[in-house]
Design an enzyme around this catalytic site. Sequence first.
Site, short mmCIF file in Angstrom:
data_model
loop_
_atom_site.label_atom_id
_atom_site.label_comp_id
_atom_site.label_asym_id
_atom_site.label_seq_id
_atom_site.Cartn_x
_atom_site.Cartn_y
_atom_site.Cartn_z
N ARG A 56 -7.83 7.64 -1.51
CA ARG A 56 -6.88 7.42 -0.42
C ARG A 56 -6.00 6.20 -0.65
O ARG A 56 -5.04 5.97 0.08
CB ARG A 56 -7.63 7.25 0.91
CG ARG A 56 -8.30 8.51 1.42
CD ARG A 56 -8.58 8.40 2.92
NE ARG A 56 -9.41 7.26 3.24
CZ ARG A 56 -10.75 7.30 3.33
NH1 ARG A 56 -11.37 8.43 3.09
NH2 ARG A 56 -11.43 6.21 3.64
N ASN A 108 1.02 -9.83 3.38
CA ASN A 108 2.21 -10.40 4.00
C ASN A 108 2.97 -11.36 3.09
O ASN A 108 4.20 -11.38 3.08
CB ASN A 108 1.81 -11.12 5.30
CG ASN A 108 2.82 -10.88 6.40
OD1 ASN A 108 3.50 -9.87 6.42
ND2 ASN A 108 2.92 -11.83 7.32
N LYS A 160 -7.59 -4.17 -1.78
CA LYS A 160 -8.36 -5.09 -0.95
C LYS A 160 -9.80 -4.62 -0.76
O LYS A 160 -10.54 -5.21 0.03
CB LYS A 160 -7.67 -5.25 0.40
CG LYS A 160 -6.24 -5.81 0.28
CD LYS A 160 -5.58 -5.93 1.63
CE LYS A 160 -4.14 -6.43 1.49
NZ LYS A 160 -3.46 -6.58 2.79
N PRO A 188 -7.09 -11.67 3.01
CA PRO A 188 -7.02 -11.83 1.56
C PRO A 188 -6.19 -10.72 0.93
O PRO A 188 -6.33 -9.55 1.27
CB PRO A 188 -8.49 -11.74 1.15
CG PRO A 188 -9.25 -12.16 2.35
CD PRO A 188 -8.47 -11.67 3.52
N GLU A 189 -5.31 -11.10 0.00
CA GLU A 189 -4.50 -10.11 -0.71
C GLU A 189 -5.20 -9.74 -2.01
O GLU A 189 -6.27 -10.27 -2.34
CB GLU A 189 -3.09 -10.64 -0.90
CG GLU A 189 -2.45 -11.02 0.43
CD GLU A 189 -0.93 -11.14 0.41
OE1 GLU A 189 -0.27 -10.52 -0.44
OE2 GLU A 189 -0.40 -11.85 1.29
N ARG A 227 3.17 -7.43 12.05
CA ARG A 227 3.01 -8.55 11.12
C ARG A 227 4.31 -9.33 11.02
O ARG A 227 5.40 -8.80 11.24
CB ARG A 227 2.61 -8.04 9.72
CG ARG A 227 1.30 -7.25 9.67
CD ARG A 227 0.10 -8.07 10.04
NE ARG A 227 -0.10 -9.19 9.11
CZ ARG A 227 -0.73 -9.08 7.95
NH1 ARG A 227 -1.24 -7.93 7.56
NH2 ARG A 227 -0.88 -10.14 7.18
#
Length: 339
Positions: free
Chosen positions: A193, A236, A52, A2-3, A329
């Site tokens: 982060r 992606n 995410k 999931p983006e 990827r």
Amino acid sequence: MPEGHSVHRITRQFAANFVGRAVSVSSPQGRFASDAALIDGQVMTDAHAVGKQMFLEFANGLWLRVHLGMYGAWDFAGDIQWDATLASANGRMGQTNQRGTVLPAVSPGGSDEDAPILDSAGENSLHSIGAPRRTRVRMAESEKAQSPSETWPPEPVGQVRARLLTDEVCADLRGPTACEVIDAARVAEVIDRLGPDPADGDTPDDEQRFVSTVRRKPTVIALLLMDQTVVSGIGNVYRAEMLYRARLNPHTPGRQLTEETARGLWRDWVHLLRLGIETGQMMTMDDLDADAYRAAMANRADRHWVYKREGLPCRTCGTHIVLEELGGRKLYWCPRCQA
């Protein structure tokens, strides 16, 4: 995986259905049982997403952190109240892929063809809101309805890592990369982060942080856009589409980008992420007429420039789209338009 838009949509459903309510938390699978006990029965006070990562706060000061990873998904069941902020400007829910829960969508400009736009892959089969009210909806990269439950609460299906339950709504989590209860200090460490997320506050400082980080890195831009410490939420699909929209060679080192190009990438991410959150679809083609827009919302093959179009002619120049592997990827790009 999931983006960012999917995680923000899921978080907004928690805000609409769980925040302000006491929540029973359990682990039908058993792997999350000890952490679940720490927040069981507590009132949820906040639901927050960065990229995410999703964070659910409880009244005792503890947070549930979830990262869905490649295989995670939430199943919502019950009398689900859909977040009104996901509605489009004309008052209708956008072209989402939450079957059985949203109003019919319309094409740009509110044409007279107000019939639902049905996705050919079954991701976007729409019915009127509340039909049925007690429904079961999976939310991950593709949001698909399951069969309505005959009992309440519904029986767990599969390996449910965590179950969050109120009197009216149930949310089952299965297959996440991360699912843990942490304190506020740990939440701050995780967020610190992460790179900036436009949906978490699109500020000039966020834009400048992205631009400065990218322009000092020797790493190629195709890898930088997927680095969650550089910018949050891009996966992606958005990576490939953003690079094409910028007509940018994916192998260009970040430090070779002009400031204008880097700022353009950030602003395009702001634009695409907003559309994704509102519609539930990774729509990356602009300026479509009404017919083309409806076709694109109905079929993923018609709503992307390069993603999953390897071997097919570029929509702009006719050159075959290239597929290669980069950083483990798949990368899709046009070797002419992005030369």
